[in-house]
Write a protein that holds these residues in place. Structure first.
Motif, PDB file in Angstrom:
ATOM      1  N   ALA A 348       0.821  -1.206   0.000  1.00 16.15           N
ATOM      2  CA  ALA A 348       0.000   0.000   0.000  1.00 16.15           C
ATOM      3  C   ALA A 348       0.854   1.255   0.000  1.00 16.15           C
ATOM      4  CB  ALA A 348      -0.922   0.004   1.218  1.00 16.15           C
ATOM      5  N   SER A 349       0.329   2.272  -0.660  1.00 18.59           N
ATOM      6  CA  SER A 349       0.898   3.618  -0.623  1.00 18.59           C
ATOM      7  C   SER A 349      -0.001   4.484   0.247  1.00 18.59           C
ATOM      8  CB  SER A 349       0.988   4.197  -2.038  1.00 18.59           C
ATOM      9  OG  SER A 349       1.413   5.548  -2.000  1.00 18.59           O
ATOM     10  N   ILE A 350       0.607   5.173   1.224  1.00 16.85           N
ATOM     11  CA  ILE A 350      -0.115   6.028   2.158  1.00 16.85           C
ATOM     12  C   ILE A 350       0.603   7.375   2.205  1.00 16.85           C
ATOM     13  CG2 ILE A 350      -0.900   6.288   4.558  1.00 16.85           C
ATOM     14  CD1 ILE A 350      -0.638   3.212   4.816  1.00 16.85           C
ATOM     15  N   GLY A 351      -0.129   8.463   2.217  1.00 14.81           N
ATOM     16  CA  GLY A 351       0.495   9.775   2.308  1.00 14.81           C
ATOM     17  C   GLY A 351       1.337   9.895   3.564  1.00 14.81           C
ATOM     18  N   PHE A 352       2.353  10.804   3.540  1.00 14.07           N
ATOM     19  CA  PHE A 352       3.199  10.971   4.720  1.00 14.07           C
ATOM     20  C   PHE A 352       3.476  12.443   5.026  1.00 14.07           C
ATOM     21  CE2 PHE A 352       7.432  11.020   6.837  1.00 14.07           C
ATOM     22  CZ  PHE A 352       7.028  10.426   8.030  1.00 14.07           C
ATOM     23  N   ARG A 353       4.175  13.166   4.116  1.00 13.93           N
ATOM     24  CA  ARG A 353       4.507  14.568   4.405  1.00 13.93           C
ATOM     25  C   ARG A 353       4.618  15.356   3.106  1.00 13.93           C
ATOM     26  NH1 ARG A 353       4.551  19.254   6.083  1.00 13.93           N
ATOM     27  NH2 ARG A 353       5.656  19.974   7.947  1.00 13.93           N
ATOM     28  N   SER A 354       3.921  16.471   3.055  1.00 16.78           N
ATOM     29  CA  SER A 354       3.984  17.384   1.915  1.00 16.78           C
ATOM     30  C   SER A 354       4.534  18.722   2.388  1.00 16.78           C
ATOM     31  CB  SER A 354       2.589  17.556   1.309  1.00 16.78           C
ATOM     32  OG  SER A 354       1.687  18.027   2.296  1.00 16.78           O
ATOM     33  N   GLY A 355       4.660  19.671   1.464  1.00 16.35           N
ATOM     34  CA  GLY A 355       5.058  21.016   1.842  1.00 16.35           C
ATOM     35  C   GLY A 355       6.527  21.333   1.705  1.00 16.35           C
ATOM     36  N   GLY A 381       9.665  21.583 -13.294  1.00 14.20           N
ATOM     37  CA  GLY A 381       8.553  22.158 -12.547  1.00 14.20           C
ATOM     38  C   GLY A 381       8.205  21.283 -11.361  1.00 14.20           C
ATOM     39  N   SER A 382       7.832  21.928 -10.263  1.00 13.29           N
ATOM     40  CA  SER A 382       7.432  21.194  -9.068  1.00 13.29           C
ATOM     41  C   SER A 382       6.667  22.135  -8.157  1.00 13.29           C
ATOM     42  CB  SER A 382       8.659  20.637  -8.330  1.00 13.29           C
ATOM     43  OG  SER A 382       9.492  21.687  -7.883  1.00 13.29           O
ATOM     44  N   ALA A 383       5.923  21.554  -7.228  1.00 14.14           N
ATOM     45  CA  ALA A 383       5.255  22.360  -6.223  1.00 14.14           C
ATOM     46  C   ALA A 383       6.314  22.994  -5.324  1.00 14.14           C
ATOM     47  CB  ALA A 383       4.312  21.497  -5.396  1.00 14.14           C
ATOM     48  N   GLY A 384       5.986  24.131  -4.720  1.00 10.49           N
ATOM     49  CA  GLY A 384       6.949  24.852  -3.904  1.00 10.49           C
ATOM     50  C   GLY A 384       7.500  26.047  -4.656  1.00 10.49           C
ATOM     51  N   ASP A 385       8.086  26.958  -3.909  1.00  9.02           N
ATOM     52  CA  ASP A 385       8.522  28.228  -4.495  1.00  9.02           C
ATOM     53  C   ASP A 385       9.975  28.248  -4.928  1.00  9.02           C
ATOM     54  OD1 ASP A 385       5.980  29.321  -4.011  1.00  9.02           O
ATOM     55  OD2 ASP A 385       6.524  29.792  -1.931  1.00  9.02           O
ATOM     56  N   ALA A 386      10.749  27.209  -4.593  1.00  7.76           N
ATOM     57  CA  ALA A 386      12.179  27.220  -4.895  1.00  7.76           C
ATOM     58  C   ALA A 386      12.501  26.278  -6.041  1.00  7.76           C
ATOM     59  CB  ALA A 386      12.975  26.821  -3.650  1.00  7.76           C
ATOM     60  N   ASN A 387      13.623  26.551  -6.707  1.00  3.68           N
ATOM     61  CA  ASN A 387      14.089  25.677  -7.781  1.00  3.68           C
ATOM     62  C   ASN A 387      14.921  24.515  -7.256  1.00  3.68           C
ATOM     63  OD1 ASN A 387      12.939  27.259  -9.815  1.00  3.68           O
ATOM     64  ND2 ASN A 387      14.709  28.621  -9.862  1.00  3.68           N
ATOM     65  N   GLN A 388      15.390  24.617  -6.020  1.00  2.00           N
ATOM     66  CA  GLN A 388      16.288  23.604  -5.469  1.00  2.00           C
ATOM     67  C   GLN A 388      16.335  23.753  -3.968  1.00  2.00           C
ATOM     68  OE1 GLN A 388      19.296  25.035  -4.011  1.00  2.00           O
ATOM     69  NE2 GLN A 388      18.475  27.041  -4.535  1.00  2.00           N
ATOM     70  N   GLY A 389      17.009  22.809  -3.309  1.00  2.00           N
ATOM     71  CA  GLY A 389      17.145  22.962  -1.875  1.00  2.00           C
ATOM     72  C   GLY A 389      17.545  21.701  -1.150  1.00  2.00           C
ATOM     73  N   LEU A 390      17.952  21.894   0.091  1.00  2.00           N
ATOM     74  CA  LEU A 390      18.238  20.816   1.025  1.00  2.00           C
ATOM     75  C   LEU A 390      17.430  21.109   2.279  1.00  2.00           C
ATOM     76  CD1 LEU A 390      19.998  18.304   1.849  1.00  2.00           C
ATOM     77  CD2 LEU A 390      21.566  19.966   2.892  1.00  2.00           C
ATOM     78  N   GLN A 391      16.586  20.161   2.687  1.00  2.00           N
ATOM     79  CA  GLN A 391      15.800  20.322   3.898  1.00  2.00           C
ATOM     80  C   GLN A 391      15.918  19.058   4.750  1.00  2.00           C
ATOM     81  OE1 GLN A 391      12.034  21.743   1.772  1.00  2.00           O
ATOM     82  NE2 GLN A 391      12.248  23.378   3.301  1.00  2.00           N
ATOM     83  N   ARG A 392      15.421  19.150   5.990  1.00  2.00           N
ATOM     84  CA  ARG A 392      15.524  18.026   6.911  1.00  2.00           C
ATOM     85  C   ARG A 392      14.170  17.811   7.569  1.00  2.00           C
ATOM     86  NH1 ARG A 392      18.130  17.067  12.229  1.00  2.00           N
ATOM     87  NH2 ARG A 392      18.273  19.314  12.516  1.00  2.00           N
ATOM     88  N   LEU A 393      13.746  16.553   7.659  1.00  2.00           N
ATOM     89  CA  LEU A 393      12.468  16.196   8.254  1.00  2.00           C
ATOM     90  C   LEU A 393      12.742  15.542   9.607  1.00  2.00           C
ATOM     91  CD1 LEU A 393       9.432  16.298   7.570  1.00  2.00           C
ATOM     92  CD2 LEU A 393       9.649  13.991   6.647  1.00  2.00           C
ATOM     93  N   VAL A 394      12.136  16.104  10.664  1.00  2.00           N
ATOM     94  CA  VAL A 394      12.434  15.672  12.032  1.00  2.00           C
ATOM     95  C   VAL A 394      11.141  15.277  12.731  1.00  2.00           C
ATOM     96  CG1 VAL A 394      13.453  16.336  14.238  1.00  2.00           C
ATOM     97  CG2 VAL A 394      14.415  17.235  12.107  1.00  2.00           C
ATOM     98  N   TRP A 395      11.147  14.095  13.358  1.00  2.00           N
ATOM     99  CA  TRP A 395      10.007  13.642  14.169  1.00  2.00           C
ATOM    100  C   TRP A 395      10.107  14.262  15.556  1.00  2.00           C
ATOM    101  CZ3 TRP A 395       9.892   8.891  17.652  1.00  2.00           C
ATOM    102  CH2 TRP A 395       8.598   8.660  18.128  1.00  2.00           C
ATOM    103  N   ASN A 396       8.969  14.741  16.081  1.00  2.00           N
ATOM    104  CA  ASN A 396       8.987  15.407  17.386  1.00  2.00           C
ATOM    105  C   ASN A 396       8.712  14.470  18.566  1.00  2.00           C
ATOM    106  OD1 ASN A 396       6.236  14.929  17.256  1.00  2.00           O
ATOM    107  ND2 ASN A 396       5.645  17.072  17.063  1.00  2.00           N
ATOM    108  N   GLY A 397       8.620  13.178  18.319  1.00  2.00           N
ATOM    109  CA  GLY A 397       8.438  12.217  19.399  1.00  2.00           C
ATOM    110  C   GLY A 397       6.996  11.902  19.732  1.00  2.00           C
ATOM    111  N   LYS A 398       6.032  12.633  19.136  1.00  2.00           N
ATOM    112  CA  LYS A 398       4.618  12.373  19.404  1.00  2.00           C
ATOM    113  C   LYS A 398       4.093  11.300  18.450  1.00  2.00           C
ATOM    114  CE  LYS A 398       3.782  17.129  20.950  1.00  2.00           C
ATOM    115  NZ  LYS A 398       3.015  18.383  20.704  1.00  2.00           N
ATOM    116  N   MET A 399       3.160  10.503  18.932  1.00  2.00           N
ATOM    117  CA  MET A 399       2.643   9.390  18.129  1.00  2.00           C
ATOM    118  C   MET A 399       1.485   9.859  17.255  1.00  2.00           C
ATOM    119  SD  MET A 399       2.906   6.220  17.283  1.00  2.00           S
ATOM    120  CE  MET A 399       3.949   5.534  18.588  1.00  2.00           C
ATOM    121  N   PRO A 400       1.616   9.763  15.930  1.00  2.49           N
ATOM    122  CA  PRO A 400       0.489  10.098  15.051  1.00  2.49           C
ATOM    123  C   PRO A 400      -0.497   8.938  14.982  1.00  2.49           C
ATOM    124  CG  PRO A 400       2.369   9.417  13.738  1.00  2.49           C
ATOM    125  CD  PRO A 400       2.818   9.378  15.175  1.00  2.49           C
TER     126      PRO A 400
END
Length: 642
Positions: A348-355, A381-400
């Protein structure tokens, strides 16, 4: 006064309770952090890998390799390791050296003198190129024995830009570079294999929607396998792939003269509109590899990128051992739940994080369990305002509150949750909706979901600990995608709804085993419908019988609510928004051109990229859109100018 105070207190208590029960979103559990990047560094990320010392290695499509020391600190240090290379779309670390897949070769980068810069650029193996711009090379990925795998993108046709061609060996292939530097053709049938990955020692890749690819997919790659795109078959001789172009196209012609149940159809009904499916080819030729997961186009992405296994031992949340996949066009990440049934992967494919700020192309886990996300729109072309980038995704310890796993059963699915469910909502059949559909396998750019049917939920059984729900269905269709909607299910402790209510399960095999008895099931319905499944719309023509599409109600302009299901069904929202530029122009910008409705309909079927020179990604022809749908869409677009 006392009574007023009591009422006020009760209202405040009620409001507090409602706020406490408000269901949180993605961003309430996973935060996107953008590290500081020194001025002048353009990170159009093509490759990403974490090194043994914790530094992060980044390759770019501009031919540079950067090393980022202390990458999770407030002041990461960037140093240029290599430069002058050709569009590096992958990076790997092995025994003290970095390896990259340039456009035309696998290159070893060595820092011999220890000054932090590569001073030796060694060609491990060079493969042929025709010079076509679309001949990207992705990888390398390390095999368990230390050898490498690389995937080769097809070129595009001169007249039909979206039609894949293999002009030189390796294009449309996944190939193996042995430890002694030799080239070995490994598997073919790939179109745009942007994500090649090694998961627990097994090779996988992701492909993008296009000709012969109805939507994005995740495939296991076995030696000698064929994934569906015929371009690479011209080089199948003396390879492990035992399928020829002649066999493929002969079988394709044969399938055109039969329906999806193998029954003969009338000659006047043949052609591209005849249902043709990849599984039909699989039933005749064993080397055909079905996708483990189909990714719904425009819902879970438009340009499937890299897969990554969560090996963080819980530091990234509750999904250790599961897989994440990025999408370049919609700038998001999905979670993939895989299982093996009868020897084949499915899941299965399930959504996770956008933006994210730009197109998600590469993923890598840091030692602290956070996920680095390498991004580029590369002009596509892609969603978002930048042409490129490096970002980091961090879990805050709370259970979704999420579907933890979705597993096929002989009579339906078993869903495990990250926290106990509210039994009343989970035992209500109106909390669920299930439908199934499939994609065509044909030489048109992409496919809408077809043969869509609503699947009746017969009953459910909630486990004693309330963390699992068994859904029993009235019929499952092998090979089909099953969309499972759980909008009515709530968490037991806080009445949260699921962060992501939909799972798209690709059912390659129905498992054997004992089916549940009706007496074991809960079958009550509350009458509160949690979600609706849109039935496929039929094309209609004008009363004059000439086949010209008309809008309903004597030309009445449809509202967005009325036209949105058509835009979703035909994957239009994957590239366009009402008022915002995405991959293509906004619908408002199209309306400003003052085309007639008929002209917009014609442009849906025969796009003219030259009309939009500021957009790097040409729109493909969309013959699968019905005339009725196209006219409604055109009418709504033109209404925006008013």
């Amino acid at each position: 006064m006392k009574k007023i105070a009591q009422i006020a207190f009760a209202l405040l208590a009620t409001m507090s309770m409602l706020q406490a029960q408000e269901s949180p979103k993605e961003e309430d559990f996973y935060k996107i952090i953008t590290p500081p990047i020194p001025e002048g560094i353009i990170l159009e990320v093509g490759g990403l890998t974490t090194m043994p010392n914790g530094s992060l290695a980044i390759s770019t499509r501009r031919g540079e390799v950067w090393i980022v020391d202390n990458p999770t600190s407030r002041t990461p240090y960037f140093r240029k390791f290599a430069t002058g290379l050709h569009e590096i779309l992958g990076l790997a670390y092995k025994e003290g050296a970095l390896y990259c897949a340039q456009r035309g070769e696998l290159t070893k980068l060595i820092d011999k003198n220890g000054d932090g810069k590569a001073d030796v650029y060694e060609t491990v193996y060079a493969w042929p190129l025709s010079g076509h711009y679309h001949e990207y090379s992705f990888g390398p990925k390390l095999a368990p024995d230390g050898s490498f795998f690389v995937s080769g993108n097809v070129a595009f046709g001169d007249e039909e830009w979206w039609r894949g061609e293999s002009r030189v060996p390796g294009r449309g292939w996944i190939f193996h570079i042995t430890n002694d530097g030799k080239y070995e053709p490994y598997a073919t049938g790939v179109r745009s294999p942007a994500g090649i990955s090694m998961l627990n020692g097994e090779l996988f890749y992701t492909d993008n929607q296009g000709d012969w690819m109805g939507t994005g997919g995740i495939f296991q790659v076995k030696k000698g396998s064929f994934m569906g795109h015929p371009a690479g078959l011209k080089w199948a001789a003396n390879s492990p792939v035992k399928l020829t172009e002649k066999q493929f196209f002969a079988e394709r012609d044969n399938r055109q003269n039969k329906d999806d149940k193998g029954r003969a159809i009338k000659p006047e009904n043949t052609g591209n509109e005849t249902p043709q499916f990849l599984y039909q080819l699989k039933e005749k030729y064993d080397m055909v590899q079905l996708p483990a997961v189909w990714l719904p186009y425009g819902v879970h992405g438009v340009s499937t990128s890299e897969l990554i296994l969560d090996n963080t031992q819980g530091n990234f949340g509750p999904f250790t051992g599961q897989v994440f996949v990025g999408d370049q066009g919609q700038s998001n990440i999905m979670r993939i739940v895989l299982e093996k049934v009868k020897g084949e992967y499915q899941g299965a494919s399930i959504g996770f994080r956008s933006g994210f700020q730009s197109g998600v192309l590469r993923l890598a886990f840091d030692k602290d369990g956070s996920m680095f996300v390498g991004e580029t729109n590369r002009g596509w072309g892609s969603a978002g305002d930048a042409n490129q980038g490096l970002q980091r995704l961090v879990w805050n310890g709370k259970m979704p509150f999420e579907m933890y796993t979705v597993k096929a059963q002989p009579d339906g699915f078993e869903i495990e949750f990250t926290m106990p469910v509210d039994r009343k909502s989970a035992e209500d059949l109106d909390s669920y909706n299930v439908s199934s559909y499939l994609y065509k396998h044909y030489p048109v750019y992409g496919s809408p979901p077809i043969n869509t049917e609503t699947v009746k939920v017969v009953g459910v059984k909630v486990s004693d600990d309330a963390k699992k729900v068994r859904i029993v269905l009235d019929g499952m269709r092998q090979y089909y995608v099953h969309k499972i909607q759980l909008e009515g299910v709530r968490a037991a402790t806080n009445s949260w709804s699921l962060v992501h209510t939909d799972a798209y399960y690709t059912l390659n095999n129905i498992p054997d085993g004992e089916k549940l008895k009706v007496s074991d099931l809960k079958t009550a319905r509350s009458g509160k419908t949690a979600a609706s499944v849109a039935a496929p719309e039929k094309e209609h023509v004008s009363p004059d019988g000439k086949g010209k599409a008309t809008t309903d109600n004597a030309g009445k302009v449809p509202t967005f609510a009325e036209v949105k299901p058509l835009l979703e069904k035909n994957t239009c929202l994957a590239c366009h928004a009402a008022e915002k530029k995405v991959v293509g122009p906004s619908y408002l910008d199209v309306a400003k051109r003052k085309y007639s409705n008929d002209k917009i309909v014609d442009l849906i079927y025969h796009p003219k990229p030259e009309n939009w020179p500021d957009y790097a990604t040409p729109m493909p022809p969309m013959p699968q859109v019905s005339k009725a749908d196209a006219m409604k869409i055109a009418s709504w677009i033109n209404s925006l100018a008013k």
